[in-house]
Scaffold this motif. Structure first.
Motif, mmCIF file in Angstrom:
data_model
loop_
_atom_site.group_PDB
_atom_site.id
_atom_site.type_symbol
_atom_site.label_atom_id
_atom_site.label_comp_id
_atom_site.label_asym_id
_atom_site.label_seq_id
_atom_site.Cartn_x
_atom_site.Cartn_y
_atom_site.Cartn_z
ATOM 1 N N TYR A 1 2.200 3.034 8.790
ATOM 2 C CA TYR A 1 3.072 1.874 9.075
ATOM 3 C C TYR A 1 2.067 0.576 9.574
ATOM 4 C CZ TYR A 1 1.674 4.110 13.484
ATOM 5 O OH TYR A 1 1.090 4.476 14.536
ATOM 6 N N ILE A 2 2.779 -0.589 9.786
ATOM 7 C CA ILE A 2 1.818 -1.745 10.024
ATOM 8 C C ILE A 2 0.414 -1.575 11.227
ATOM 9 C CG2 ILE A 2 3.718 -2.735 11.762
ATOM 10 C CD1 ILE A 2 2.372 -5.593 11.090
ATOM 11 N N GLY A 3 -0.549 -2.071 10.922
ATOM 12 C CA GLY A 3 -1.541 -1.560 11.807
ATOM 13 C C GLY A 3 -2.322 -0.079 11.363
ATOM 14 N N ASN A 4 -1.621 0.640 10.744
ATOM 15 C CA ASN A 4 -2.263 2.007 10.696
ATOM 16 C C ASN A 4 -1.752 2.694 9.413
ATOM 17 O OD1 ASN A 4 -3.520 2.599 13.453
ATOM 18 N ND2 ASN A 4 -1.373 1.847 13.854
ATOM 19 N N PHE A 5 -2.113 1.892 8.228
ATOM 20 C CA PHE A 5 -1.695 2.644 6.921
ATOM 21 C C PHE A 5 -2.855 3.546 6.630
ATOM 22 C CE2 PHE A 5 0.548 -1.529 6.556
ATOM 23 C CZ PHE A 5 1.774 -0.920 6.327
ATOM 24 N N ASP A 6 -2.631 4.830 5.942
ATOM 25 C CA ASP A 6 -3.474 5.501 5.484
ATOM 26 C C ASP A 6 -3.401 5.445 4.049
ATOM 27 O OD1 ASP A 6 -4.597 6.691 7.761
ATOM 28 O OD2 ASP A 6 -2.550 7.598 8.157
ATOM 29 N N VAL A 7 -4.761 5.235 3.350
ATOM 30 C CA VAL A 7 -4.386 5.025 2.014
ATOM 31 C C VAL A 7 -5.465 5.949 1.086
ATOM 32 C CG1 VAL A 7 -4.686 3.174 0.046
ATOM 33 C CG2 VAL A 7 -4.330 2.368 2.425
ATOM 34 N N LYS A 8 -4.761 6.410 -0.120
ATOM 35 C CA LYS A 8 -5.579 7.267 -0.744
ATOM 36 C C LYS A 8 -5.766 6.702 -2.191
ATOM 37 C CE LYS A 8 -4.989 11.960 -0.579
ATOM 38 N NZ LYS A 8 -4.228 13.211 -1.040
ATOM 39 N N VAL A 9 -6.996 6.308 -2.685
ATOM 40 C CA VAL A 9 -7.228 5.738 -3.846
ATOM 41 C C VAL A 9 -8.032 6.675 -4.783
ATOM 42 C CG1 VAL A 9 -8.425 3.844 -5.021
ATOM 43 C CG2 VAL A 9 -7.217 3.462 -2.939
ATOM 44 N N ARG A 10 -7.477 6.660 -6.104
ATOM 45 C CA ARG A 10 -8.221 7.458 -7.242
ATOM 46 C C ARG A 10 -8.983 6.654 -7.800
ATOM 47 N NH1 ARG A 10 -7.642 12.360 -10.291
ATOM 48 N NH2 ARG A 10 -5.764 12.717 -8.652
ATOM 49 N N LYS A 11 -10.448 6.941 -8.018
ATOM 50 C CA LYS A 11 -11.221 6.070 -8.784
ATOM 51 C C LYS A 11 -11.663 6.762 -9.869
ATOM 52 C CE LYS A 11 -14.688 3.635 -5.980
ATOM 53 N NZ LYS A 11 -15.855 3.931 -5.182
ATOM 54 N N LYS A 12 -10.856 6.238 -11.068
ATOM 55 C CA LYS A 12 -10.957 7.004 -12.220
ATOM 56 C C LYS A 12 -12.428 7.021 -12.950
ATOM 57 C CE LYS A 12 -7.677 4.456 -14.070
ATOM 58 N NZ LYS A 12 -6.669 3.789 -14.810
ATOM 59 N N GLU B 1 -12.684 10.501 -8.683
ATOM 60 C CA GLU B 1 -13.181 10.433 -7.178
ATOM 61 C C GLU B 1 -11.839 10.062 -6.448
ATOM 62 O OE1 GLU B 1 -16.440 8.635 -4.269
ATOM 63 O OE2 GLU B 1 -16.667 8.436 -6.481
ATOM 64 N N ILE B 2 -11.742 10.914 -5.361
ATOM 65 C CA ILE B 2 -10.497 10.303 -4.407
ATOM 66 C C ILE B 2 -11.143 9.659 -3.141
ATOM 67 C CG2 ILE B 2 -8.576 11.151 -3.024
ATOM 68 C CD1 ILE B 2 -7.926 11.497 -6.120
ATOM 69 N N VAL B 3 -10.865 8.450 -2.791
ATOM 70 C CA VAL B 3 -11.240 7.724 -1.833
ATOM 71 C C VAL B 3 -10.330 7.578 -0.528
ATOM 72 C CG1 VAL B 3 -12.680 5.907 -0.844
ATOM 73 C CG2 VAL B 3 -12.703 6.825 -3.276
ATOM 74 N N GLU B 4 -10.331 8.020 0.469
ATOM 75 C CA GLU B 4 -9.232 7.611 1.883
ATOM 76 C C GLU B 4 -9.861 6.798 2.955
ATOM 77 O OE1 GLU B 4 -7.119 11.282 3.096
ATOM 78 O OE2 GLU B 4 -7.909 12.341 1.147
ATOM 79 N N PHE B 5 -8.878 5.871 3.288
ATOM 80 C CA PHE B 5 -9.424 5.060 4.189
ATOM 81 C C PHE B 5 -7.943 4.480 5.142
ATOM 82 C CE2 PHE B 5 -9.469 2.988 -0.021
ATOM 83 C CZ PHE B 5 -8.525 1.974 0.418
#
Lengths: 677, 327
Positions: free
Chosen positions: A226-237, A325-329
């Motif tokens: 939620y606002i302020g604290n989103f957890d994001v997962k990105v796939r770097k192809k 590659e999966i990146v989380e931030f």
């Protein structure tokens, strides 16, 4: 404070808006007789300074602990009066508004009946006010980082602004390069700035900025929080090219067995590329990518004796074993800048796009006039899909140059037959620009534009339109009905609606000024972020006038054409707006969250999960717990995400979810007061 | 007809399993032709089990009715499965309960009974009053055979068959782990003739009709307790804050109760008819439920309790849902 309710009732005249129909004196008289009402007053403008002072003074004088304001819709002034209560030392949620304007004086003419109704509405509010509870306004910390999805001009601009302000930016782009559609353009209207000259420095900046982490050829897979604290997962192809080693020399692309055989997306399919490619020479990052669908080695497992690209690469950058590659931030805010698609001209079969080689979309024509395009900026007649047979020693025939070019505006815009009622806002001007460029490059070329209206509303637009007409471009008002071929020529059939003359216009090349449409993959973002769409299917802003870059999801902002058609200056302006909006919570470090959230009675919840399905904010999840020692699933509300819409409370079959300030015990007496007496 | 020996053999196998704690089936009742639910927890008890046209109860109700006592400290809850015998109509209650996520499929073992129809016990008792010794009912061809006190009577099936069976679309269970007999072909269909009859009446006639029926209600809540779809942890009728309905037995509160119940069952009632069967004052409750059932089928092409994967009808919407009936 929670002893006996002491209620003050404040009836607003709203000038004559309310008092013109409702007898406010009578309403005040009536309100003062209601149980627990200590004081009732009326005033011409309750929301004004003196009006609010009446309330704060009474809180002190009479020890009020509940306030009813009978005025306009809570949408209008609930925040105002909550602040009044707060400054008077009361919990702001001890306010109840009785809407006697929108729901009474504005919709009724009979003063006597309207006054009666106003009394009932006030009584209902008083009854509810007695049962209001104090609510805590909670604050959450904000992660000082922003995720920006899409690296076209809007995403680039927002990223640079936020990064320059000192916040971390994660810029995620689906394609192998940043730049978006703007990178495909030759010149920009109305100033004729070279698109690349103003864009490429910014592209380089996002790649080099210490606060920006650029992820190209990447896709956001998951967003939670939620606002302020989103957890994001990105796939770097995987590009199958080691980004650290690749020097961008291009030796690999030159030798690729597929070189020149795959239509280049960046050139709208007019130019060709190989299986290993750089979309265009100025691409950022200047690293090569292997297209695994078309690479012989990756798709068929064999590429001659050995892959030529690998052999050619001196830096040893090519590695067919590289994996995604999966990146989380974590980020505090998100900006969506995913841009647009151009209208698919095949949906207007009367224009024969895809049938005749020289019916082009404007974006294809843009690549044709672009100095870095497949023809080096020469406008030539196209021979699509035809393999050039070049015999030994025979010189290729030089391509023909069109002697006449015809543009058709509003293809896929302002057209209910294809479901696009809106104006795409850029086509009038880019058509004028392309007409100018055509005249510039082929001075004896006859250039004609068919139009419905010319909308030249921006700064310098009308002047530019005038200039183009003075250069000899012919504007014909009429929407063509058909394009067909007669001999070598294309024939545009239309009616000149200014002279009501039917005409058949012969030409060498037709350019369709296609409109802008929402991206075909925009569902992905909607599912990730639970965004809404307006009727044109672009992403919906929170308020069309006063919150144009916000969305209904707190902390998520919109920039550029994903929100609706825009030209470059507007997209950049909106990007700067979104950047500043995203920086507010990041700079303050804390945000307040909605207090009128839902709460679950875990003793009766039976974990069916319908609330989870209906929640538009993904604020509810099922958790495993025990009840009397038995394992059960129950719904749990994340209060930072809950917007208090009440959908869950309505969906709950067992009545186990209640929304604060709108609980059954609060609403039922209110309904009863409004009922038949 | 289900072979009782085979039924007991399968039941013995099921209750002997380590992961099954209870089997809910039917046994002979205490008097007359009646059958009653049997709660089997050991293989020794299996010989009580029967199935006959007298087995009218919908046993799906017991899956959610079971009271879960607090687990004593230091003990683990018994999470083993419950096995249940269901007829075609009863199986739809399981499907609907699972559609509403009342429990997960793997929590239960379903013994399906392809059903050729059950009797209406009121009709039986009217025909053979005062039979107190235990009697038996079997179906032979198109006749029910009733044996009691050394007598044997044959009655045409039509005359004793429960009304719900005369319009049964699903005689074979829709969900089961084991079928106790060959599947039964559909032998009836629902033409809603009873509902159409009701719809023809004027508002005044309907009110007069229901006023008479509801005025009889003694608020015993049998209809709620027997209903397989009434399984909230905390029923709205039991709540005091807010009190949605007063407990007073008068026409106003009785009417509110029955209307509320009918609405709570809209799009959920699976037509087992248990509410009407157990009503001690003979209120034709199924007439209300069937009106909703027909509306839901016509408006949304939806039959409750036929697809456990479908979302519950009235908890969802589609943009193109019909709305011409909205005033």
């Amino acid at each position: 404070m929670n002893g006996k309710p002491k209620i003050g009732v404040y009836v607003c005249h709203c000038g004559t808006n309310i008092a013109g129909v409702v007898n406010v004196e009578e309403v005040v008289q009536f309100a003062s007789t209601l149980p627990d009402v200590v004081v009732a007053r009326n005033y011409s403008y309750m929301c004004s300074d003196p009006g609010q002072a009446l309330i704060t003074d009474d809180i002190e004088k009479y020890g009020l602990n509940r306030v009813v304001v009978a005025s306009c819709s809570p949408r209008m002034h609930e925040p105002t009066f909550r602040k009044t209560l707060l400054s008077g030392g009361l919990n702001p949620y001890f306010l109840e508004m009785a809407n006697i304007r929108e729901q009474c004086s504005w919709v009724h003419e009979d003063p006597i009946a309207a006054t009666q109704k106003a009394k009932r509405i006030v009584e209902a509010a008083v009854v509810k006010a007695r049962r209001l509870e104090a609510l805590d306004v909670k604050e959450v910390d904000v992660e000082p980082a922003c995720l920006i999805i899409g690296a076209g001009i809007a995403g680039i601009q927002a990223a640079l602004d936020i990064a320059d302000a000192g916040f971390k930016v994660y810029l995620v782009e689906k394609s192998p390069t940043v730049g978006g559609h703007m990178a495909q353009l030759d010149k920009t209207f109305p100033t004729l700035d070279c698109s690349a000259c103003i864009l490429t420095p910014k592209m380089v900046d996002v790649a080099n900025h210490p606060n920006i982490e650029l992820m190209t050829y990447s896709q956001v897979e998951e967003i939670s929080g939620y606002i302020g604290n989103f957890d994001v997962k990105v796939r770097k192809k995987s590009r199958f090219v080691d980004m650290d080693k690749c020097t961008g020399c291009g030796a690999c692309a030159d030798v690729c067995r597929m070189a020149g055989r795959i239509p280049n997306e960046f050139d709208e399919g007019i130019g060709m590329r190989g299986a290993i490619y750089l979309p265009f020479p100025q691409a950022v990052p200047a690293k090569y990518t292997i297209d695994k669908e078309n690479c012989l080695f990756l798709s068929k497992g064999k590429c001659g004796e050995s892959p030529r690209c690998k052999d050619a690469c001196q830096a040893d950058a090519i590695n067919f074993d590289l994996q995604d590659e999966i990146v989380e931030f974590k980020v505090g805010t998100i900006i969506v800048a995913t841009g647009y698609d151009v209208f698919d001209a095949r949906k207007k079969p009367e224009y024969a796009y895809g049938v005749y080689d020289n019916v082009l979309t404007a974006l294809e024509f843009e690549r044709l006039v672009n100095a870095s395009g497949p023809t080096g900026g020469k406008i030539v007649m196209l021979e699509r899909g035809k393999k050039k047979k070049k015999k030994e020693g025979e010189e290729a025939e030089p391509p023909k140059v069109p002697k006449s070019i015809t543009f058709i505006q509003c293809v896929g815009s302002r057209d209910k037959s294809v479901g696009n009622e809106y104006c795409s806002r850029v086509c009038c001007m880019y058509t004028a620009k392309l007409a100018h460029l055509a005249k510039d490059k082929i001075p004896d070329c006859e250039v004609t534009i068919f139009y419905m209206d010319v909308r030249a509303f921006g700064k310098g637009f009308e002047e530019f339109y005038d200039r183009v007409r003075r250069e000899g471009v012919r504007y014909i008002r009429g929407n063509p009905s058909e394009i067909f071929k007669r001999g070598d020529k294309l024939v545009v059939k239309a009616e000149d609606t200014l002279t009501t003359t039917p005409l058949e216009h012969e030409t060498d090349m037709v350019v369709l000024s296609v409109g802008l449409v929402p991206r075909s993959d925009n569902r992905e973002i909607i599912d990730l972020l639970k965004l809404s769409q307006s009727s044109d299917l672009f992403y919906l802003e929170a308020h069309p006038k006063l919150r144009p870059v916000d969305t209904a999801s707190d902390g998520v902002f919109l920039a550029g054409v994903c929100q609706g058609p825009k030209d470059i200056p507007d997209a950049v302006a909106q990007a700067k707006g979104a950047a500043s909006a995203a920086m507010i919570p990041m700079a303050s470090g804390k945000v307040k969250v909605e207090a009128q959230t839902s709460e679950v009675n875990e003793a009766t919840c039976r974990g069916c999960g319908f609330c989870v399905a209906v929640c538009p904010f993904a604020a509810i999840e099922l958790v495993e717990t025990t009840r009397n020692g038995w394992p059960v699933k129950v719904a749990r509300v994340n209060e930072a995400l809950c917007k208090g819409c009440g959908a869950c409370a309505a969906a709950c079959l067992s009545g186990s979810i209640q929304q604060r300030s709108f609980k059954d015990v609060q609403i039922l007496p209110q309904i009863q007061a409004l009922g038949v007496k | 007809m289900v072979d009782v020996e085979r039924l007991r053999e399968i039941a013995r196998e099921v209750i002997s399993r380590d992961d099954v704690r209870q089997l809910i089936g039917y046994r002979q009742g205490t008097y007359g032709f009646r059958a009653r639910p049997a709660f089997i927890t050991s293989p020794e008890e299996v010989d009580q089990l029967i199935f006959s046209p007298a087995c009218v109860n919908n046993l799906a109700t017991y899956l959610t009715l079971e009271e879960k006592l607090p687990v004593p400290r230091g003990q683990e809850p018994d999470l083993r499965k419950v096995a249940v015998m269901v007829k075609g109509c009863d199986s739809r209650a399981l499907v609907q309960q699972m559609e509403e996520k009342a429990y997960e499929r793997e929590r239960i073992v379903v013994l399906g009974i392809p059903c050729t129809g059950v009797v209406d016990m009121d009709k039986v008792e009217k025909r053979f009053p005062d039979v107190l010794s235990r009697g038996e009912i079997t179906l032979e061809g198109d006749k029910f055979v009733l044996s009691f006190d050394g007598q044997r009577e044959e009655v045409p099936k039509e005359e004793l068959l429960a009304d719900k069976c005369k319009r049964c679309r699903y005689p074979t269970p829709l969900v089961y782990d084991q079928l106790l007999d060959e599947a039964v072909e559909r032998f009836a269909d629902d033409d809603y003739s009873d509902v159409l009859e009701l719809e023809k009446r004027s508002a005044e006639e309907k009110w007069a009709y229901w006023e008479e029926k509801f005025s009889r209600c003694i608020r015993c809540y049998s209809c709620r307790n027997v209903c397989p779809m009434c399984y909230c942890e905390d029923c709205v009728l039991d709540r005091l804050n807010p009190q949605w309905m007063r407990r007073s037995v008068d026409i106003s509160e009785n009417t509110a109760y029955h209307i509320a119940r009918a609405y709570h069952l809209a799009g959920r009632c699976i037509q087992c008819g248990e509410c009407q069967r157990v009503c001690p004052v003979e209120i034709p409750l199924m007439e209300l439920n069937r009106k909703f059932y027909k509306d839901v089928e016509e408006l949304y092409d939806y039959e409750p309790g036929t697809d456990a994967e479908a979302p519950p009808l009235l908890a969802t919407f589609k943009v193109d849902d019909r709305e011409d009936f909205i005033l």
